[in-house]
Motif scaffolding. Structure first.
Motif, PDB file in Angstrom:
ATOM      1  N   THR A   1     -24.209  19.182 -40.355  1.00 22.88           N
ATOM      2  CA  THR A   1     -23.255  19.698 -41.334  1.00 22.88           C
ATOM      3  C   THR A   1     -22.430  18.551 -41.908  1.00 22.88           C
ATOM      4  O   THR A   1     -22.515  17.402 -41.464  1.00 22.88           O
ATOM      5  N   ASP A   2     -21.593  18.885 -42.896  1.00 23.21           N
ATOM      6  CA  ASP A   2     -20.742  17.870 -43.522  1.00 23.21           C
ATOM      7  C   ASP A   2     -19.764  17.262 -42.514  1.00 23.21           C
ATOM      8  O   ASP A   2     -19.323  16.126 -42.676  1.00 23.21           O
ATOM      9  N   HIS A   3     -19.400  18.027 -41.470  1.00 24.82           N
ATOM     10  CA  HIS A   3     -18.497  17.504 -40.440  1.00 24.82           C
ATOM     11  C   HIS A   3     -19.092  16.275 -39.750  1.00 24.82           C
ATOM     12  O   HIS A   3     -18.351  15.463 -39.184  1.00 24.82           O
ATOM     13  N   CYS A   4     -20.403  16.168 -39.787  1.00 26.83           N
ATOM     14  CA  CYS A   4     -21.085  15.071 -39.088  1.00 26.83           C
ATOM     15  C   CYS A   4     -21.889  14.205 -40.059  1.00 26.83           C
ATOM     16  O   CYS A   4     -22.915  13.612 -39.680  1.00 26.83           O
ATOM     17  N   SER A   5     -21.441  14.134 -41.301  1.00 26.04           N
ATOM     18  CA  SER A   5     -22.127  13.326 -42.300  1.00 26.04           C
ATOM     19  C   SER A   5     -22.066  11.848 -41.910  1.00 26.04           C
ATOM     20  O   SER A   5     -21.163  11.426 -41.171  1.00 26.04           O
ATOM     21  N   PRO A   6     -22.998  11.034 -42.384  1.00 28.60           N
ATOM     22  CA  PRO A   6     -22.974   9.601 -42.052  1.00 28.60           C
ATOM     23  C   PRO A   6     -21.646   8.927 -42.396  1.00 28.60           C
ATOM     24  O   PRO A   6     -21.173   8.066 -41.644  1.00 28.60           O
ATOM     25  N   SER A   7     -21.046   9.322 -43.526  1.00 26.90           N
ATOM     26  CA  SER A   7     -19.785   8.689 -43.918  1.00 26.90           C
ATOM     27  C   SER A   7     -18.662   9.045 -42.943  1.00 26.90           C
ATOM     28  O   SER A   7     -17.828   8.195 -42.603  1.00 26.90           O
ATOM     29  N   ARG A   8     -18.637  10.294 -42.475  1.00 26.79           N
ATOM     30  CA  ARG A   8     -17.602  10.695 -41.518  1.00 26.79           C
ATOM     31  C   ARG A   8     -17.817  10.029 -40.162  1.00 26.79           C
ATOM     32  O   ARG A   8     -16.860   9.608 -39.510  1.00 26.79           O
ATOM     33  N   LEU A   9     -19.055   9.936 -39.743  1.00 25.92           N
ATOM     34  CA  LEU A   9     -19.334   9.270 -38.474  1.00 25.92           C
ATOM     35  C   LEU A   9     -18.953   7.792 -38.544  1.00 25.92           C
ATOM     36  O   LEU A   9     -18.391   7.240 -37.588  1.00 25.92           O
ATOM     37  N   ALA A  10     -19.229   7.160 -39.688  1.00 26.46           N
ATOM     38  CA  ALA A  10     -18.885   5.747 -39.852  1.00 26.46           C
ATOM     39  C   ALA A  10     -17.372   5.555 -39.829  1.00 26.46           C
ATOM     40  O   ALA A  10     -16.858   4.589 -39.237  1.00 26.46           O
ATOM     41  N   ARG A  11     -16.639   6.475 -40.461  1.00 26.33           N
ATOM     42  CA  ARG A  11     -15.181   6.362 -40.479  1.00 26.33           C
ATOM     43  C   ARG A  11     -14.608   6.539 -39.070  1.00 26.33           C
ATOM     44  O   ARG A  11     -13.707   5.806 -38.664  1.00 26.33           O
ATOM     45  N   ARG A  12     -15.133   7.514 -38.320  1.00 22.63           N
ATOM     46  CA  ARG A  12     -14.640   7.721 -36.955  1.00 22.63           C
ATOM     47  C   ARG A  12     -14.903   6.491 -36.085  1.00 22.63           C
ATOM     48  O   ARG A  12     -14.047   6.091 -35.291  1.00 22.63           O
ATOM     49  N   LYS A  13     -16.066   5.898 -36.254  1.00 20.41           N
ATOM     50  CA  LYS A  13     -16.375   4.689 -35.483  1.00 20.41           C
ATOM     51  C   LYS A  13     -15.392   3.580 -35.830  1.00 20.41           C
ATOM     52  O   LYS A  13     -14.913   2.858 -34.940  1.00 20.41           O
ATOM     53  N   LYS A  14     -15.070   3.457 -37.124  1.00 20.44           N
ATOM     54  CA  LYS A  14     -14.125   2.431 -37.552  1.00 20.44           C
ATOM     55  C   LYS A  14     -12.731   2.701 -36.999  1.00 20.44           C
ATOM     56  O   LYS A  14     -12.055   1.790 -36.491  1.00 20.44           O
ATOM     57  N   MET A  15     -12.271   3.964 -37.089  1.00 19.36           N
ATOM     58  CA  MET A  15     -10.932   4.305 -36.616  1.00 19.36           C
ATOM     59  C   MET A  15     -10.790   4.048 -35.107  1.00 19.36           C
ATOM     60  O   MET A  15      -9.769   3.551 -34.641  1.00 19.36           O
ATOM     61  N   ALA A  16     -11.819   4.408 -34.346  1.00 25.65           N
ATOM     62  CA  ALA A  16     -11.742   4.305 -32.890  1.00 25.65           C
ATOM     63  C   ALA A  16     -11.859   2.875 -32.388  1.00 25.65           C
ATOM     64  O   ALA A  16     -11.611   2.613 -31.201  1.00 25.65           O
ATOM     65  N   ASN A  17     -12.210   1.948 -33.274  1.00 27.13           N
ATOM     66  CA  ASN A  17     -12.411   0.563 -32.848  1.00 27.13           C
ATOM     67  C   ASN A  17     -11.521  -0.429 -33.594  1.00 27.13           C
ATOM     68  O   ASN A  17     -11.709  -1.649 -33.456  1.00 27.13           O
ATOM     69  N   MET A  18     -10.569   0.054 -34.355  1.00 29.79           N
ATOM     70  CA  MET A  18      -9.683  -0.840 -35.093  1.00 29.79           C
ATOM     71  C   MET A  18      -8.892  -1.739 -34.155  1.00 29.79           C
ATOM     72  O   MET A  18      -8.363  -1.283 -33.138  1.00 29.79           O
ATOM     73  N   ALA A  19      -8.809  -2.998 -34.517  1.00 36.63           N
ATOM     74  CA  ALA A  19      -7.968  -3.934 -33.775  1.00 36.63           C
ATOM     75  C   ALA A  19      -6.517  -3.763 -34.213  1.00 36.63           C
ATOM     76  O   ALA A  19      -6.237  -3.300 -35.329  1.00 36.63           O
ATOM     77  N   TRP A  20      -5.591  -4.146 -33.369  1.00 38.56           N
ATOM     78  CA  TRP A  20      -4.164  -4.007 -33.666  1.00 38.56           C
ATOM     79  C   TRP A  20      -3.802  -4.703 -34.970  1.00 38.56           C
ATOM     80  O   TRP A  20      -3.057  -4.160 -35.797  1.00 38.56           O
ATOM     81  N   GLU A  21      -4.353  -5.891 -35.191  1.00 40.01           N
ATOM     82  CA  GLU A  21      -4.004  -6.644 -36.401  1.00 40.01           C
ATOM     83  C   GLU A  21      -4.594  -6.042 -37.671  1.00 40.01           C
ATOM     84  O   GLU A  21      -4.185  -6.398 -38.781  1.00 40.01           O
ATOM     85  N   ASP A  22      -5.560  -5.125 -37.535  1.00 37.40           N
ATOM     86  CA  ASP A  22      -6.144  -4.474 -38.710  1.00 37.40           C
ATOM     87  C   ASP A  22      -5.357  -3.249 -39.158  1.00 37.40           C
ATOM     88  O   ASP A  22      -5.647  -2.668 -40.205  1.00 37.40           O
TER      89      ASP A  22
END
Length: 241
Positions: free
Chosen positions: A99-120
């Protein structure tokens, strides 16, 4: 030393290793352009949930709650079946797979959010998070409008919920809430009795508390009415003399 948030059953002290996850949650839920009131509401909602939710024992620490509640940093939404977090909602066979809840763009954003460094993370967000740790980040002024200012949940303003067999806006399903940013903040109906108090770090720098413009207007009007009333009374006394 950090501030202490005190609830009816337990207290919360924000640890240094909580800071990065709080910041990731704020940016993930509020966006890079999140404003202070919305960021404050997100953090206070999590404090209320940690200290007032009946299932609070499910979360051994604040980071555990953040990762279990905030979708952008929740491992069961990342589409990775190897994350050892239980059934992933976006893996094959998961509840929202395909579904749209699990679209590639959403999965990519979640991966980015969960791995952001403090300085970012934007500097202003980092500053708010540290203020929250120290117990000197004020709740949004809008909270004062609520009968019980104990927000513990939020959802997109466009979200629909079932009410008496009908899909209604979130603001109608949970009418005692506030609108900040792109979200509607509200109190979970299951919260235990009581409120959250905060004991600030006495050594933390403090900013001047933001003043509600409506409060200023009301004060000016009341002062004007008092002055006018005094003048009318004195004029009346003079005519009786």
């Amino acid at each position: 030393m950090a501030g202490k948030y005190k609830g009816p059953r337990r207290s919360l002290v924000i640890r240094d290793n909580d800071l990065i996850w709080i910041a990731r949650m704020v940016v993930g839920e509020g966006g890079y352009q999140v404003e202070e009131d919305a960021a404050s509401a997100l953090m206070w909602a999590m404090a209320h949930r940690y200290l007032l939710h009946p299932k609070q024992s499910n979360w051994p620490n604040f980071t555990a709650l953040l990762k279990a509640f905030a979708q952008p940093i929740n491992p069961i939404w990342d589409g990775n079946p190897n994350n050892q977090s239980g059934t992933d909602k976006c893996e094959p066979g998961g509840q929202y797979y395909g579904t749209d809840h699990c679209s590639p763009s959403r999965l990519a954003r979640r991966k980015k959010m969960a791995n952001m460094a403090w300085e970012d993370i934007p500097l202003r967000v980092r500053n708010w998070v540290v203020e929250f740790q120290n117990g000197v980040l004020f709740p949004p002024n809008k909270l004062a409008r609520l009968r019980k200012p104990r927000i513990s949940n939020w959802g997109a303003k466009s979200m629909k919920k079932n009410l008496n067999g009908k899909k209604v806006p979130l603001s109608e399903w949970a009418p005692h809430g506030i609108n900040l940013g792109n979200n509607w903040f509200f109190e979970d109906k299951s919260l235990i009795d009581g409120f959250v108090d905060v004991e600030s770090d006495p050594n933390a720098p403090r900013r001047r508390q933001k003043t509600n413009p409506l409060g200023i207007i009301a004060s000016v009007l009341l002062m004007g009415a008092a002055v006018l009333g005094t003048k009318l009374f004195m004029d009346y006394v003079a005519t009786r003399g």
